[in-house]
Design an enzyme around this catalytic site. Structure first.
Site, PDB file in Angstrom:
ATOM      1  N   LYS A  33       0.669  -1.273  -0.631  1.00 51.46           N
ATOM      2  CA  LYS A  33      -0.009   0.569  -0.084  1.00 51.46           C
ATOM      3  C   LYS A  33       0.902   1.603   0.076  1.00 51.46           C
ATOM      4  O   LYS A  33       0.550   1.919  -0.816  1.00 51.46           O
ATOM      5  CB  LYS A  33      -1.077  -0.020   1.243  1.00 51.46           C
ATOM      6  CG  LYS A  33      -1.875   1.029   0.696  1.00 51.46           C
ATOM      7  CD  LYS A  33      -2.752   0.615   2.373  1.00 51.46           C
ATOM      8  CE  LYS A  33      -3.761  -0.055   2.336  1.00 51.46           C
ATOM      9  NZ  LYS A  33      -4.534  -0.766   3.518  1.00 51.46           N
ATOM     10  N   ARG A 104      -3.449   3.226   8.107  1.00 50.05           N
ATOM     11  CA  ARG A 104      -3.039   1.162   8.218  1.00 50.05           C
ATOM     12  C   ARG A 104      -2.501   0.934   7.725  1.00 50.05           C
ATOM     13  O   ARG A 104      -1.593   0.831   8.149  1.00 50.05           O
ATOM     14  CB  ARG A 104      -4.466   2.007   6.180  1.00 50.05           C
ATOM     15  CG  ARG A 104      -5.462   2.086   6.335  1.00 50.05           C
ATOM     16  CD  ARG A 104      -5.913   2.913   4.719  1.00 50.05           C
ATOM     17  NE  ARG A 104      -6.572   3.993   4.705  1.00 50.05           N
ATOM     18  CZ  ARG A 104      -7.640   3.655   3.989  1.00 50.05           C
ATOM     19  NH1 ARG A 104      -8.491   2.365   4.078  1.00 50.05           N
ATOM     20  NH2 ARG A 104      -9.139   4.632   3.617  1.00 50.05           N
ATOM     21  N   GLY A 113      -8.187  -7.204   3.852  1.00 51.49           N
ATOM     22  CA  GLY A 113      -8.669  -7.396   4.988  1.00 51.49           C
ATOM     23  C   GLY A 113      -8.585  -8.245   6.097  1.00 51.49           C
ATOM     24  O   GLY A 113      -8.961  -8.876   7.401  1.00 51.49           O
ATOM     25  N   MET A 115      -5.735  -7.340   8.484  1.00 57.16           N
ATOM     26  CA  MET A 115      -4.833  -6.944   9.255  1.00 57.16           C
ATOM     27  C   MET A 115      -5.892  -5.341  10.307  1.00 57.16           C
ATOM     28  O   MET A 115      -6.675  -5.507   9.028  1.00 57.16           O
ATOM     29  CB  MET A 115      -3.464  -6.249   8.625  1.00 57.16           C
ATOM     30  CG  MET A 115      -2.349  -7.646   8.766  1.00 57.16           C
ATOM     31  SD  MET A 115      -1.221  -6.982   8.484  1.00 57.16           S
ATOM     32  CE  MET A 115      -1.278  -6.381   7.304  1.00 57.16           C
ATOM     33  N   ARG A 362      -3.297  -1.308  -6.354  1.00 54.34           N
ATOM     34  CA  ARG A 362      -2.613  -2.745  -6.051  1.00 54.34           C
ATOM     35  C   ARG A 362      -3.158  -3.361  -7.489  1.00 54.34           C
ATOM     36  O   ARG A 362      -3.526  -3.337  -7.883  1.00 54.34           O
ATOM     37  CB  ARG A 362      -2.977  -3.313  -4.941  1.00 54.34           C
ATOM     38  CG  ARG A 362      -4.058  -4.378  -4.618  1.00 54.34           C
ATOM     39  CD  ARG A 362      -4.038  -4.563  -3.145  1.00 54.34           C
ATOM     40  NE  ARG A 362      -5.648  -4.480  -2.635  1.00 54.34           N
ATOM     41  CZ  ARG A 362      -5.979  -4.852  -2.550  1.00 54.34           C
ATOM     42  NH1 ARG A 362      -5.604  -4.966  -1.127  1.00 54.34           N
ATOM     43  NH2 ARG A 362      -7.396  -5.113  -1.864  1.00 54.34           N
ATOM     44  N   HIS A 478     -16.226  -9.121   1.166  1.00 49.87           N
ATOM     45  CA  HIS A 478     -14.832  -9.648   1.547  1.00 49.87           C
ATOM     46  C   HIS A 478     -15.269 -11.710   1.632  1.00 49.87           C
ATOM     47  O   HIS A 478     -14.415 -12.058   0.863  1.00 49.87           O
ATOM     48  CB  HIS A 478     -15.160  -9.749   3.615  1.00 49.87           C
ATOM     49  CG  HIS A 478     -14.141 -10.696   3.747  1.00 49.87           C
ATOM     50  ND1 HIS A 478     -14.114 -11.566   3.945  1.00 49.87           N
ATOM     51  CD2 HIS A 478     -12.462 -10.770   4.342  1.00 49.87           C
ATOM     52  CE1 HIS A 478     -13.675 -12.464   5.010  1.00 49.87           C
ATOM     53  NE2 HIS A 478     -12.301 -10.982   4.903  1.00 49.87           N
ATOM     54  N   SER A 796      13.907 -41.795 -12.788  1.00 55.59           N
ATOM     55  CA  SER A 796      12.648 -41.273 -12.270  1.00 55.59           C
ATOM     56  C   SER A 796      13.269 -41.067 -10.696  1.00 55.59           C
ATOM     57  O   SER A 796      13.120 -42.415  -9.861  1.00 55.59           O
ATOM     58  CB  SER A 796      11.685 -42.093 -12.640  1.00 55.59           C
ATOM     59  OG  SER A 796      10.581 -41.150 -12.197  1.00 55.59           O
ATOM     60  N   CYS A 863       8.943 -38.627 -10.462  1.00 57.52           N
ATOM     61  CA  CYS A 863       7.615 -39.060 -10.771  1.00 57.52           C
ATOM     62  C   CYS A 863       6.300 -38.740  -9.433  1.00 57.52           C
ATOM     63  O   CYS A 863       5.644 -39.726  -8.903  1.00 57.52           O
ATOM     64  CB  CYS A 863       7.006 -40.374 -11.328  1.00 57.52           C
ATOM     65  SG  CYS A 863       8.011 -41.201 -10.223  1.00 57.52           S
ATOM     66  N   TYR A 883      12.640 -34.045 -17.050  1.00 53.51           N
ATOM     67  CA  TYR A 883      10.928 -33.890 -17.300  1.00 53.51           C
ATOM     68  C   TYR A 883      10.782 -34.336 -16.198  1.00 53.51           C
ATOM     69  O   TYR A 883      10.961 -34.586 -14.908  1.00 53.51           O
ATOM     70  CB  TYR A 883      10.712 -34.818 -18.382  1.00 53.51           C
ATOM     71  CG  TYR A 883      10.646 -36.552 -17.619  1.00 53.51           C
ATOM     72  CD1 TYR A 883       9.565 -37.280 -17.481  1.00 53.51           C
ATOM     73  CD2 TYR A 883      11.822 -36.886 -18.412  1.00 53.51           C
ATOM     74  CE1 TYR A 883      10.032 -37.941 -16.592  1.00 53.51           C
ATOM     75  CE2 TYR A 883      11.630 -38.563 -17.989  1.00 53.51           C
ATOM     76  CZ  TYR A 883      10.630 -39.216 -16.958  1.00 53.51           C
ATOM     77  OH  TYR A 883      10.641 -40.604 -16.067  1.00 53.51           O
TER      78      TYR A 883
HETATM   79  C1  PEP Z   1       7.222 -42.289  -5.213  1.00 55.92           C
HETATM   80  O1  PEP Z   1       7.900 -42.657  -3.913  1.00 55.92           O
HETATM   81  O2  PEP Z   1       7.504 -40.656  -5.730  1.00 55.92           O
HETATM   82  C2  PEP Z   1       6.854 -42.929  -6.402  1.00 55.92           C
HETATM   83  C3  PEP Z   1       6.594 -41.912  -7.037  1.00 55.92           C
HETATM   84  O3  PEP Z   1       6.036 -43.957  -5.878  1.00 55.92           O
HETATM   85  P1  PEP Z   1       4.941 -44.037  -4.934  1.00 55.92           P
HETATM   86  O4  PEP Z   1       3.924 -42.766  -4.632  1.00 55.92           O
HETATM   87  O5  PEP Z   1       4.363 -45.173  -5.893  1.00 55.92           O
HETATM   88  O6  PEP Z   1       5.484 -44.851  -4.360  1.00 55.92           O
END
Ligand code: PEP
Ligand code: MG
Length: 907
Positions: A33, A104, A113, A115, A362, A478, A796, A863, A883
């Site tokens: 602000k 303020r 809202g 504070m 803002r 709000h 992975s 993953c 990836y």
């Molecule tokens: C992990 O351990 O990150 C994974 C992808 O395998 P899971 O969650 O199936 O153990």
């Protein structure tokens, strides 16, 4: 040594010269602000002058024990107050011409809202007469004083706001009027006395000995004390519950502090030529390029957001007698702000006797749909680049659009309509208080928070609820603002809903429908509909502006995005969302349902090779079908198939249930044979129990112990791939061995797999490319990644298990056991199973570096759940993964987040 500067002035001096000391880039010093007020003053916009006390001063206040002003702050404030008095030619508390100021909060990140604020500061029993002398308006002066007592007492002296509201309601009732502004000066003067009595009664003399006069607490008359107590109250409000909850939700650091802005008051409640309002330079709900907002004539700022009176749309301002010129000037201000900030801004303004004043601007909060539309429109208008557009859309916010919506092809009985304040659909049981919402959600229920209007005290309930429904307030109320910020569906201003929160029920006027805590309702924040019962919802789609932004993101991202999918349906869905392959197919999910019996047969036949083989043969045929479906759905794209990972006992019956069954059968006199069979089964299951199953016989250890099990899976993968290849398709399976900790594990299992792959290829005459790699889920695997990398085509990172094993935290238990306390006591800054921990990130980095050393062409991905979390994606980008892989619904989020990571790096 230069003194720390803790106060910065803004606005013009008496001769019209801009004396502002800050600018918009100083938000970590002046708060959002303060920095933006300075910027508006620098732009020549009409800003009432004032000064800002820095965020650092707030943190210095907390550094003292007990908390107190840092040395020198009081003196610095005195200098700036004197300067403000000089600029205005008025003095705080003056009996003839008093200066009034607002106090303020304003932190570096907007916390709407959360504070505190005190308005009309500088009024006391004498200066109120000075205000009358100056304005000739007794109503206005007494109304300002009663508002000040009410606000100061709530914020500084901790008196419940309701007590004052009740007194005001009683007064209106006694006078037979509806609105505050219908009260006469004498009524308001009486109210001031009543409010002072409330203070005497509600404020404890023990807590505020300095306020005691003639044996009772008196409302403070010393304007300097009013000022410093208000500043301290704003400092304190940085750490009130709702502010802490909000920061935790938005991941705003706790050590930033809030600035305090002291600004000359301008009044929107000086009659019909005055008004107050809030606005946006574009529509924050859907992004339409139009000026948007609400105002109220003859009112003060808090009246607009509190929903006390229904507001008028900002487009009407230019038609309002006495406000036309200000309305035209406001349009110019909107245009100038958008040009300067190159983004949608939100503003607060006041018109005093026809003159426009800007109180705040803002970058405005917006729904995900609006964020996408505004970003795309601004590129098309030539205001920003595609890169900037991508950086404007918060990937986490896209989650809002990836939630179900009401099915437009179905008919619903809409029992009431309100304003479509925040999009998305929600279904849940009605609750009528924030605490009830929190309790029900903690018990695993889905609820809709139903309120007359929400206040910042309801924040914890809003966080907990699926959606928010209010009977009052507009699109800038709000509930609407906070719900949009959170990405929660919200329908507000349903005036047919007559809520009795104390009785925990709401009546839909004109019907005999009564909503109670047993009623399930559905709300649609996109259309503003309220439906009785559970509505059918449909899945989201990536199209329009959403699709455009994601296409642009694809132009800039350097990391691939894959999905975790275990079925052809999920594979197709992820492909529609833009996944470039599957990073994890968890094959254990294919052994559930009617297949559970077969895998159980395999497990329970341990020691009986023939029986085991029979079970495996059955599974082989089924698995070939599974892989045919998934590879076909992802034709031409890589599919990482993980061989069986969980401990085998997860497929068996619960020994506790079985023991109970045996007991029951014994009591019921079951046959000896039946009992013997069950007891044998129980002892077999017992014999497989492990103290730490997640560290036990699972992952690649299963492959080493039961080569024929992994053999069956490799055969099924290869058969499916060969079959598709022969059909002219392009299957690209990648076989992933889980939970490897030693090179030899992968070496042995790889060699065994290669034999089977070669066998199947020879049998079928097809030759699909099949790579073999491993998951890195154990610290040893990461630190020995150089050796393991010699026998892996890809790694992975399974960051779920890796987080579990690096910390030694049980991923299945921590969230319901000690994580909440760890977060509250700041042992951990966030849940490491949601956002990659920096320590775990270091282990991933080691694994990557060593893996690449062994094999420069190795493909590196992730993953674990973190693969769909934007903050973690930033970390993976910096580590250099190729990836990320995440659940299908998070693929769009990951596409945007990976592009943002690449663009941030380029910058
Ligand atoms: C992990 O351990 O990150 C994974 C992808 O395998 P899971 O969650 O199936 O153990
Ligand atoms: Mg795992």
């Amino acid at each position: 040594m230069a003194e720390t500067k803790r106060v910065y002035g803004f606005g013009k001096d008496a001769s019209g010269v801009n004396t502002t000391e800050g600018n918009k880039d100083m938000k970590f010093i002046l708060g959002g602000k303060g920095a933006n007020l300075a910027e508006m003053a620098n732009m020549g916009l009409p800003v009432p002058p004032g000064y800002t006390i820095t965020c650092q001063a707030c943190m210095e206040y907390y550094d003292k024990d007990p908390a107190a002003y840092p040395e020198g702050l009081e003196e610095e404030i005195a200098v700036y107050t004197a300067d403000l008095e000089k600029k205005m030619g008025k003095k705080l508390g003056d009996v003839h011409d008093p200066l009034l100021v607002s106090v303020r909060s304003g932190s570096p990140f907007s916390m709407p809202g959360m504070m505190d604020t005190v308005l009309n500061l500088g009024l006391n029993d004498e200066s109120v007469l000075g205000l009358i002398e100056q304005t000739g308006d007794e109503c206005f002066a007494w109304d300002s004083y009663r508002r000040f007592i009410q606000m100061f007492s709530k914020v500084v002296l901790d008196v419940e706001g309701d007590v004052f509201e009740n007194a005001l309601t009683l007064k209106k009732r006694a006078r037979g009027v509806e609105n505050d502004n219908e009260l006469l000066a004498t009524d308001l003067k009486e109210l001031v006395d009543e409010f002072k009595d409330i203070v005497a009664k509600e404020v404890s003399a023990k807590d505020y000995p300095e306020l005691v006069a003639d044996g009772k607490v008196a409302f403070p008359q010393d304007v300097n004390r009013q000022l410093h107590q208000s500043i301290e109250a704003v400092f304190r409000s940085w750490n009130n519950r709702r502010a802490r909850d909000y920061r935790a939700m938005e991941k705003i650091p706790d050590d930033l502090g809030t600035a305090v802005n002291i600004q000359v008051m301008v009044f929107g409640n000086k009659g019909d030529g005055s008004a107050t309002g809030v606005g946006f330079t574009r529509n924050p709900a859907d992004g339409t390029n139009e000026y948007y907002g609400d105002y109220l004539t003859n009112a003060q700022g808090e009246d607009v957001v509190s929903g006390i009176r229904n507001t008028d749309p900002i487009a009407e301002l230019k038609n309002e007698p006495g406000l036309e010129a200000a309305g035209i000037e406001l349009d110019n201000v909107f245009a100038k702000l958008e040009d300067a900030y190159k983004d949608m801004c939100d503003i607060e303004f006041t018109i005093e006797n026809g003159v426009l004043w800007m109180l705040q601007t803002r970058i405005g909060k917006r729904t995900a749909n609006a964020a996408l539309k505004i970003a795309v429109d601004m590129v098309n208008e030539g205001k920003i680049t595609k890169e900037e557009a991508i950086m404007r859309v918060n990937p986490t916010q896209l989650d809002q659009l990836l939630h179900p919506q009401f099915d437009p092809d179905k008919k619903y009985e809409v029992i009431a309509k309100g304003l479509n304040a925040s999009p998305g659909a929600a279904v849940g049981r009605c609750v009528f208080s924030a605490d009830a919402a929190e309790e029900a959600t903690a018990a695993g229920e889905k609820v809709i928070l139903v309120r007359w209007e929400t206040t910042p005290d309801d924040l914890h309930g809003m966080i907990a609820a699926q959606g928010i429904l209010t009977s009052h307030g507009g699109k800038t109320s709000h509930a609407a603002v906070v719900a949009r910020g959170m990405g929660k569906p919200c329908v507000c201003g349903v005036d047919k809903l007559k809520i009795d929160a104390a009785a925990k029920q709401a009546v839909v006027a004109g019907t005999d429908i009564v909503l109670t805590e047993d009623t399930v309702i559905s709300i649609d924040g996109t259309t503003g509909s309220l439906v009785l019962g559970k509505a059918d919802l449909i899945e989201p789609e990536v199209s329009g502006d959403f699709g455009t932004i994601l296409d642009w993101a694809d132009e800039f991202r350097t990391m691939g995005v894959r999905a975790n999918a275990d079925s052809p349906e999920d594979a197709l869905l992820s492909r529609e969302f833009g996944a470039e392959g599957i990073g994890l197919t968890r094959t254990e999910h294919m052994f559930l349902g009617d297949r559970k019996d077969i895998i159980q047969d395999f497990i329970l036949a341990i020691g009986d090779k023939e029986a085991q083989q029979t079970a495996l043969n059955k599974l082989l045929d089924i698995q070939v079908q599974d892989f045919l479906g998934i590879f076909a759905a992802m034709d031409g794209l890589p599919v990482t198939v993980r061989l069986l990972d969980p401990p085998l006992h997860e497929f068996l019956d619960s020994p506790r249930d079985l023991a109970v069954e045996i007991c029951k059968e014994e009591c019921d006199g079951a046959s000896v044979e039946s009992l013997a069979a069950k007891k044998k089964l129980l002892s077999l299951i017992d014999s497989m129990a492990e103290m730490n199953p997640m560290l036990g016989l699972r992952g690649c250890r299963l492959g080493i112990m039961f080569p024929e099990l992994y053999g069956m899976q490799v055969r099924a993968i290869t058969r499916a791939a060969c079959e598709l290849k022969k059909q002219g398709k392009d299957p690209r399976p990648e076989i992933m061995i889980p939970l490897v900790s030693a090179k030899a594990e992968l070496e042995i299992l790889r060699a065994e797999a290669e034999v089977i792959i070669a066998e199947v290829k020879a049998e079928t005459g097809a030759d699909p490319a099949i790579s073999i790699g491993t998951m890195i889920e154990l610290p040893r695997a990461a630190v020995c990644a150089k050796e393991i990398g010699e026998v892996a085509d890809f790694f992975s990172f399974g960051t779920n298990d890796l987080t579990q094993t690096v910390f030694g935290f049980s991923r299945d238990d921590i969230e319901s056991k000690f994580l909440p306390t760890y977060l509250e006591r700041k042992v951990l800054p966030y849940n490491p199973f949601e956002t990659l921990d920096d320590g775990v990130a270091k282990v991933v980095k080691i694994g990557c570096k060593k893996g690449r050393k062994a094999n420069p062409d190795i493909k590196l991905g992730v993953c674990g759940e973190h693969g769909g979390d934007p903050e973690s994606i930033d970390k993976f980008y910096k580590i250099g993964l190729n990836y990320v892989s995440c659940s299908p619904y998070r693929v769009p989020i990951a596409r945007l987040a990976t592009a943002r990571a690449a663009l941030a790096d380029k910058k």
